[in-house]
Design a protein around this motif. Structure first.
Motif, PDB file in Angstrom:
ATOM      1  N   THR A   7       0.835  -1.199   0.000  1.00 17.95           N
ATOM      2  CA  THR A   7       0.000   0.000   0.000  1.00 17.95           C
ATOM      3  C   THR A   7       0.869   1.249   0.000  1.00 17.95           C
ATOM      4  N   VAL A   8       0.468   2.241  -0.779  1.00 17.28           N
ATOM      5  CA  VAL A   8       1.121   3.551  -0.780  1.00 17.28           C
ATOM      6  C   VAL A   8       0.412   4.453   0.219  1.00 17.28           C
ATOM      7  N   ARG A   9       1.187   5.114   1.064  1.00 16.19           N
ATOM      8  CA  ARG A   9       0.634   6.040   2.050  1.00 16.19           C
ATOM      9  C   ARG A   9       0.680   7.464   1.471  1.00 16.19           C
ATOM     10  N   PRO A  10      -0.450   8.172   1.466  1.00 19.08           N
ATOM     11  CA  PRO A  10      -0.521   9.481   0.785  1.00 19.08           C
ATOM     12  C   PRO A  10      -0.268  10.674   1.696  1.00 19.08           C
ATOM     13  N   TYR A  11       0.810  10.668   2.471  1.00 21.14           N
ATOM     14  CA  TYR A  11       1.084  11.794   3.354  1.00 21.14           C
ATOM     15  C   TYR A  11       1.319  13.062   2.538  1.00 21.14           C
ATOM     16  N   ALA A  12       0.987  14.192   3.145  1.00 20.26           N
ATOM     17  CA  ALA A  12       1.001  15.461   2.401  1.00 20.26           C
ATOM     18  C   ALA A  12       2.385  15.834   1.889  1.00 20.26           C
ATOM     19  N   TRP A  13       3.452  15.398   2.565  1.00 26.14           N
ATOM     20  CA  TRP A  13       4.809  15.769   2.157  1.00 26.14           C
ATOM     21  C   TRP A  13       5.325  14.913   0.997  1.00 26.14           C
ATOM     22  N   GLY A  14       4.567  13.921   0.578  1.00 28.31           N
ATOM     23  CA  GLY A  14       5.044  12.994  -0.431  1.00 28.31           C
ATOM     24  C   GLY A  14       5.150  13.603  -1.820  1.00 28.31           C
ATOM     25  N   SER A  15       6.072  13.079  -2.606  1.00 23.59           N
ATOM     26  CA  SER A  15       6.199  13.473  -4.015  1.00 23.59           C
ATOM     27  C   SER A  15       4.997  12.944  -4.801  1.00 23.59           C
ATOM     28  N   THR A  16       4.567  13.701  -5.779  1.00 23.45           N
ATOM     29  CA  THR A  16       3.465  13.245  -6.635  1.00 23.45           C
ATOM     30  C   THR A  16       3.957  12.374  -7.789  1.00 23.45           C
ATOM     31  N   THR A  17       5.279  12.333  -8.013  1.00 25.84           N
ATOM     32  CA  THR A  17       5.793  11.660  -9.210  1.00 25.84           C
ATOM     33  C   THR A  17       6.810  10.558  -8.951  1.00 25.84           C
ATOM     34  N   ALA A  18       7.569  10.608  -7.832  1.00 26.66           N
ATOM     35  CA  ALA A  18       8.732   9.723  -7.671  1.00 26.66           C
ATOM     36  C   ALA A  18       8.347   8.252  -7.595  1.00 26.66           C
ATOM     37  N   ILE A  19       7.360   7.899  -6.766  1.00 26.48           N
ATOM     38  CA  ILE A  19       6.964   6.494  -6.669  1.00 26.48           C
ATOM     39  C   ILE A  19       6.280   6.022  -7.952  1.00 26.48           C
ATOM     40  N   PRO A  20       5.370   6.788  -8.548  1.00 26.33           N
ATOM     41  CA  PRO A  20       4.833   6.355  -9.848  1.00 26.33           C
ATOM     42  C   PRO A  20       5.913   6.132 -10.903  1.00 26.33           C
ATOM     43  N   GLN A  21       6.915   7.009 -10.937  1.00 25.04           N
ATOM     44  CA  GLN A  21       7.994   6.840 -11.912  1.00 25.04           C
ATOM     45  C   GLN A  21       8.748   5.541 -11.666  1.00 25.04           C
ATOM     46  N   LEU A  22       9.009   5.205 -10.388  1.00 28.62           N
ATOM     47  CA  LEU A  22       9.688   3.953 -10.072  1.00 28.62           C
ATOM     48  C   LEU A  22       8.846   2.750 -10.478  1.00 28.62           C
ATOM     49  N   LEU A  23       7.545   2.827 -10.217  1.00 29.81           N
ATOM     50  CA  LEU A  23       6.653   1.707 -10.502  1.00 29.81           C
ATOM     51  C   LEU A  23       6.241   1.622 -11.967  1.00 29.81           C
ATOM     52  N   GLY A  24       6.495   2.691 -12.713  1.00 35.41           N
ATOM     53  CA  GLY A  24       6.055   2.712 -14.104  1.00 35.41           C
ATOM     54  C   GLY A  24       4.569   2.900 -14.251  1.00 35.41           C
ATOM     55  N   THR A  25       3.968   3.673 -13.321  1.00 39.36           N
ATOM     56  CA  THR A  25       2.533   3.942 -13.360  1.00 39.36           C
ATOM     57  C   THR A  25       2.301   5.431 -13.578  1.00 39.36           C
ATOM     58  N   GLU A  26       1.079   5.786 -13.926  1.00 40.23           N
ATOM     59  CA  GLU A  26       0.728   7.185 -14.133  1.00 40.23           C
ATOM     60  C   GLU A  26       0.510   7.888 -12.796  1.00 40.23           C
ATOM     61  N   PRO A  27       1.061   9.079 -12.613  1.00 37.78           N
ATOM     62  CA  PRO A  27       0.771   9.838 -11.391  1.00 37.78           C
ATOM     63  C   PRO A  27      -0.713  10.155 -11.293  1.00 37.78           C
ATOM     64  N   THR A  28      -1.190  10.201 -10.065  1.00 38.60           N
ATOM     65  CA  THR A  28      -2.594  10.527  -9.834  1.00 38.60           C
ATOM     66  C   THR A  28      -2.789  12.014  -9.567  1.00 38.60           C
ATOM     67  N   GLY A  29      -1.687  12.739  -9.356  1.00 43.39           N
ATOM     68  CA  GLY A  29      -1.778  14.138  -8.949  1.00 43.39           C
ATOM     69  C   GLY A  29      -1.774  14.303  -7.444  1.00 43.39           C
ATOM     70  N   GLU A  30      -1.975  13.201  -6.716  1.00 43.07           N
ATOM     71  CA  GLU A  30      -1.958  13.238  -5.265  1.00 43.07           C
ATOM     72  C   GLU A  30      -0.577  12.817  -4.757  1.00 43.07           C
ATOM     73  N   PRO A  31      -0.193  13.284  -3.559  1.00 39.37           N
ATOM     74  CA  PRO A  31       1.107  12.874  -3.011  1.00 39.37           C
ATOM     75  C   PRO A  31       1.145  11.374  -2.734  1.00 39.37           C
ATOM     76  N   GLN A  32       2.260  10.749  -3.079  1.00 41.26           N
ATOM     77  CA  GLN A  32       2.503   9.342  -2.770  1.00 41.26           C
ATOM     78  C   GLN A  32       3.815   9.296  -1.997  1.00 41.26           C
ATOM     79  N   ALA A  33       3.715   9.164  -0.679  1.00 39.79           N
ATOM     80  CA  ALA A  33       4.849   9.400   0.210  1.00 39.79           C
ATOM     81  C   ALA A  33       5.648   8.140   0.532  1.00 39.79           C
ATOM     82  N   GLU A  34       4.963   7.051   0.873  1.00 37.62           N
ATOM     83  CA  GLU A  34       5.652   5.849   1.328  1.00 37.62           C
ATOM     84  C   GLU A  34       4.959   4.604   0.795  1.00 37.62           C
ATOM     85  N   LEU A  35       5.736   3.668   0.319  1.00 41.51           N
ATOM     86  CA  LEU A  35       5.256   2.342  -0.054  1.00 41.51           C
ATOM     87  C   LEU A  35       5.738   1.388   1.026  1.00 41.51           C
TER      88      LEU A  35
END
Length: 400
Positions: A7-35
């Motif tokens: 599960t990805v945790r959507p904390y406010a400080w999270g990057s919107t692009t870094a985890i999607p880029q690693l996973l090869g998925t499309e960003p949602t526009g929301e922060p994705q802070a921790e997997l």
């Protein structure tokens, strides 16, 4: 071995692009802070052993010795003692410190006895465990960590030429190191908020100016100005100036032991920690700051960041381990290459294997799993696994 669903945790400080880029998925526009990868009760990974998805924590509860191995189960009890994460900081995390094990046990027992609800925003201790942690950079990674020598902190503050910082400069120059750090941090965190907000604003303006000129702390001033833009008026900006500014390159790591104040500012990394939620905040946050308890936990001594690099294990250059002084976790970085023979991992401990680059092949008997970036697997203690392919995989296990 089991492929993990995490599960990805959507904390406010999270990057919107870094985890999607690693996973090869499309960003949602929301922060994705921790997997999260592991069996943390707050968000356990899930596995499928043929009868449908089940929480890894439930499998371990049902057969602790079988999943964890006798040594780990006896040493740490019927639970996976570590949590592995991919952490993606798009803005600064709170300035924080973690208790040691006796402090955590005493603090948790005290709040339980006083009936403080675990979910209460002013509660300090969510459990009775300590929370040492290690962060390993996947991209250039920036943070602040550990107190500077007071004389150095005094020069850095004095160069800002802010009148209201002069009393702190005098203390840092005149008092014994531990006393000076304690006195200044206490003064910063207990100052009248309006006056401190003005001090932070003036210090931020000066830091922005000094960041544009060559000097010994040019990068440091840029980092503090960055903090002030995200947390205008926050006392944590001045507290952070007492700490070492550190930049990690990919593959480098920091170990954060008990009592060491720190904050991550920006970057993508692999983080491993003891299974705990105990955090005492010093600033850079709208959340509760318990100053008396914080001052009891912080270790007021200069601490160099101590950047770690992987050390080769057993003469095999494909696997390097980040040495840390605790038993709950051990993190290794494995870089298999096509044409090399499979790397055989030892048995007897529970492992989580996380791919961060390329494609790696896990084999156990006739079973095979392919992992691509962001994918991970759990390996029970009794199972022998080999790693091959072309890429990078992190191995999280226990040091027993």
């Amino acid at each position: 071995m089991d492929r993990l669903t995490n599960t990805v945790r959507p904390y406010a400080w999270g990057s919107t692009t870094a985890i999607p880029q690693l996973l090869g998925t499309e960003p949602t526009g929301e922060p994705q802070a921790e997997l999260w990868m592991g069996a943390h009760p707050g968000d356990s990974s899930r596995v499928d052993r043929g009868s449908g998805p089940v929480a890894l924590s439930e499998l371990i509860d049902a057969d602790p010795e079988g999943e964890l191995g006798k040594v780990a189960a006896d040493r740490f009890g019927p639970r996976l003692p570590f949590l592995l994460k991919i952490l993606a900081a798009g803005s600064p995390l709170s300035l924080q410190v973690h208790p040691d094990l006796p402090q955590a046990k005493a603090g948790f027992a005290d709040e339980e006895d006083r009936g403080v609800p675990v979910e209460a925003p002013h509660r300090n201790y969510k459990d009775a465990n300590h929370k040492p942690e290690l962060i390993c950079a996947l991209t250039p990674f920036e943070g602040v960590c550990g107190f500077r020598p007071p004389a150095e902190a005094a020069e850095l503050l004095a160069s800002l030429e802010v009148d209201s910082l002069e009393p702190y400069v005098d203390i840092l120059r005149a008092e014994p190191e531990g006393d000076a750090l304690r006195e200044v941090l206490t003064a910063v965190l207990t100052a009248e908020r309006g006056a401190m907000a003005e001090t932070v604003a003036r210090a931020a303006t000066a830091a922005e100016r000094l960041a544009g000129h060559d000097g010994p702390w040019q990068d440091d001033y840029a980092a503090y100005a960055f903090l002030a833009r995200h947390y205008p008026g926050d006392p944590g900006v001045i507290a952070a100036m007492l700490l070492n500014h550190v930049r990690l390159q990919p593959g480098e790591a920091l170990f954060l032991g008990a009592g060491v104040p720190h904050a991550y500012l920006d970057g993508l990394g692999v983080e491993i920690m003891a299974n705990s939620d105990n955090v005492l905040r010093c600033g850079l946050t709208p959340k509760h700051v318990d100053v008396p308890e914080l001052l009891r936990v912080v270790r007021f001594e200069p601490t160099a960041p101590g950047v770690l690099r992987p050390e080769t294990v057993g003469g095999d250059g494909a696997q390097g381990t980040y040495r840390t002084p605790i038993d709950e976790f051990r993190l290794s970085r494995i870089e298999p290459a096509e044409g090399d023979g499979p790397l055989r991992l030892g048995t007897g401990t529970p492992d989580i294997l996380l791919c961060t680059h390329g494609t790696v092949r896990l084999r156990s008997g006739a079973e095979e799993l392919l992992l691509t970036p962001g994918e991970s697997a759990f390996v029970p203690a009794a199972e022998e696994v080999t790693v091959s392919g072309e890429g990078t995989v992190f191995r999280a296990t226990v040091a027993v």
